[in-house]
Design an enzyme around this catalytic site. Structure first.
Site, short mmCIF file in Angstrom:
data_model
loop_
_atom_site.label_atom_id
_atom_site.label_comp_id
_atom_site.label_asym_id
_atom_site.label_seq_id
_atom_site.Cartn_x
_atom_site.Cartn_y
_atom_site.Cartn_z
N PHE A 1 0.87 -1.19 0.00
CA PHE A 1 0.00 0.00 0.00
C PHE A 1 0.89 1.23 0.00
CE2 PHE A 1 -2.30 3.59 1.64
CZ PHE A 1 -3.46 3.55 0.88
N ASP B 1 9.20 2.88 2.03
CA ASP B 1 8.02 3.67 2.37
C ASP B 1 7.75 3.48 3.86
OD1 ASP B 1 5.50 4.65 2.88
OD2 ASP B 1 4.57 3.81 1.08
N LYS C 1 2.39 10.89 7.44
CA LYS C 1 1.56 10.58 8.61
C LYS C 1 2.00 11.26 9.91
CE LYS C 1 -1.13 6.84 6.86
NZ LYS C 1 -0.81 5.75 5.98
C1 LIG Z 1 -0.97 5.87 4.50
C2 LIG Z 1 0.12 5.39 3.64
C3 LIG Z 1 0.43 6.02 2.42
C4 LIG Z 1 -0.38 7.16 1.85
O1 LIG Z 1 -0.46 8.27 2.68
P1 LIG Z 1 -1.61 9.37 2.44
O2 LIG Z 1 -1.23 10.49 3.38
O3 LIG Z 1 -2.91 8.72 2.80
O4 LIG Z 1 -1.55 9.76 1.01
C5 LIG Z 1 1.53 5.56 1.72
N1 LIG Z 1 2.26 4.52 2.16
C6 LIG Z 1 1.98 3.89 3.30
C7 LIG Z 1 2.85 2.77 3.76
C8 LIG Z 1 0.89 4.28 4.08
O5 LIG Z 1 0.60 3.62 5.20
#
Ligand SMILES: *Cc1c(COP(=O)(O)O)cnc(C)c1O
Length: 403
Positions: free
Chosen positions: A141, A226, A255
């Site tokens: 994700f 990520d 985040k």
């Molecule tokens: C939440 C998340 C995203 C996307 O972040 P947004 O602020 O919702 O665009 C990307 N990568 C990971 C691993 C995430 O948990």
């Protein structure tokens, strides 16, 4: 009187149906606790997908927000502002990198990372024009833009949003042999979550990132991690890659960097890699805005000053051990690292959703991810007594009331 019912009905009537929330309306919050309009109190065990590691409305972060809001909030990058440089310096020091590119949402950080590694591929590695390949993992994700939705192997997230751009190869997660096989002369980067959050807190085998880094180095491929969900102490270290004793080439964060207040994200890397980004080639109107910078600096300070890495590691171990000790017949697996914990529900007991709704009725807010998994990720400022309270609710739900 404003009721929860009214707010849910308004959302249902006027909002797109892109979420299926647990039926609870939150109208106030402080620390690990939230309240609904009727005054019922709940413990937030999701922390907005780890965007509220510091707890709701942390005083230090709120103070930074208030003070900055009285002085300056937005300049755009057409001009310098007096917060961005200081913020970038702190972000680089905290992460151990040289340069960062500021954005807002996580998906934007990922898009930025994709641009950086592709340009690096063409301009430094020497990949032929428009041939660059990025390797990603099944069940990843990385966000919701059209490019990133195309990386997803989850039909729900990608069906009928195509055509998707080429240049990505998908391999199984936690499989370094597949990684080495997938690499070609056109491969510029391997994009991976150190722990797959949305997939259900999927923890790879020990040393996975370390082996991945070795393979990437051998083939002149950038390792891009990520850490938008795993970053900022969620897994018991400031960043999850520290568990493997390595450093990725590109780090994506978001985040919790925004302190639960404002979207703040970044792509962070070495100077020689970031140098491919030139004036006019990338940007964001709100990226690097002074309000976000002030909040993000405070958000990072809270992690450091309150040793949230140690708290997450210690309380995470404690919580994991005691959830396992409940030994519920419902549990297929209980796994976690730091305060990033998942309970997988056995299919013979149905799906996870009825359990998350029962937990909500008892005052514990958690959200299922996919069909069978319940993620438990409370704010990292949680106290041991509050963890004990969570354990009591879990014991009731998954053991006492089953009999
Ligand atoms: C939440 C998340 C995203 C996307 O972040 P947004 O602020 O919702 O665009 C990307 N990568 C990971 C691993 C995430 O948990």
């Amino acid at each position: 009187m404003e009721s929860s019912k009214m707010h849910m009905e308004l959302e249902a009537q006027y909002g797109a149906r892109n979420y299926k929330p647990i039926p609870i309306v939150i109208s106030e919050a402080e620390g690990v606790w939230v309240w609904d309009p009727e005054g019922r109190k709940y413990l937030d065990c999701l922390s907005s997908y780890s965007a509220i590691n510091q707890g709701h409305r942390h005083p230090k972060i709120m103070q930074a927000l208030e003070e900055q809001s009285k002085k300056l909030t937005l300049t755009s990058r057409a001009f310098y502002n007096n917060r961005l440089g200081k913020y970038l310096k702190k972000l680089c020091e905290v992460s151990g990198f040289e340069v960062a590119l500021p954005m807002n949402t996580g998906a934007e950080a990922v898009e930025t990372g994709i641009k950086i590694v592709r340009r690096w591929g063409y301009r430094v590695k020497g990949v032929e024009k428009d041939k660059a390949e990025i390797i990603v993992c099944h069940n990843n994700f990385h966000g919701r833009t059209t490019t990133i939705a195309g990386l997803s192997t989850d039909e729900t997230a990608s069906a009928d949003y195509g055509p998707f751009p080429p240049g990505f190869k998908k391999i199984p997660f936690d499989d370094t042999e597949a990684l080495e096989e997938a690499i070609t002369e056109n491969t510029v980067a391997f994009l991976v979550e150190p722990i797959q959050g949305e997939a259900g807190v999927i923890i790879p085998s020990e040393g996975y990132l370390k082996r991945a880094k070795e393979i990437c180095e051998k083939h002149n491929v950038l390792l891009m991690t990520d850490e938008i969900q795993t970053g900022f102490c969620r897994t018991g270290k400031m960043f999850c890659f520290e568990h493997d004793g390595i450093k990725p080439d590109v780090l994506l964060v978001g985040k919790a960097l925004g302190g639960g207040v404002i979207p703040v994200s970044a792509a962070i890397t070495r100077k020689d890699v970031m140098d491919v980004i030139t004036p006019g080639s990338h940007g964001s109107t709100f990226g690097g805005n002074p309000l976000g910078c002030a909040v993000a600096e405070a958000a990072m300070d809270v992690h450091i000053e309150e040793r949230l890495d140690e708290r997450s590691a210690e309380l995470g171990d404690y919580m994991l051990k005691h959830i396992r000790a409940i030994d519920s017949p419902v549990f297929k697996e209980v796994r976690g690292k730091g305060l990033f914990i998942a309970i997988e529900v056995k299919e013979e007991y149905g799906k996870a959703r009825p359990f998350t709704e029962r937990l909500k009725d008892k005052g514990l807010l958690a959200k299922e991810t996919h069909e069978q998994t319940i993620r438990l990720a409370p704010p990292l400022i949680i106290k041991k007594e509050e963890v004990d309270w969570i354990l009591k609710i879990l014991r009731e739900t998954f053991l006492d009331e089953l009999k």
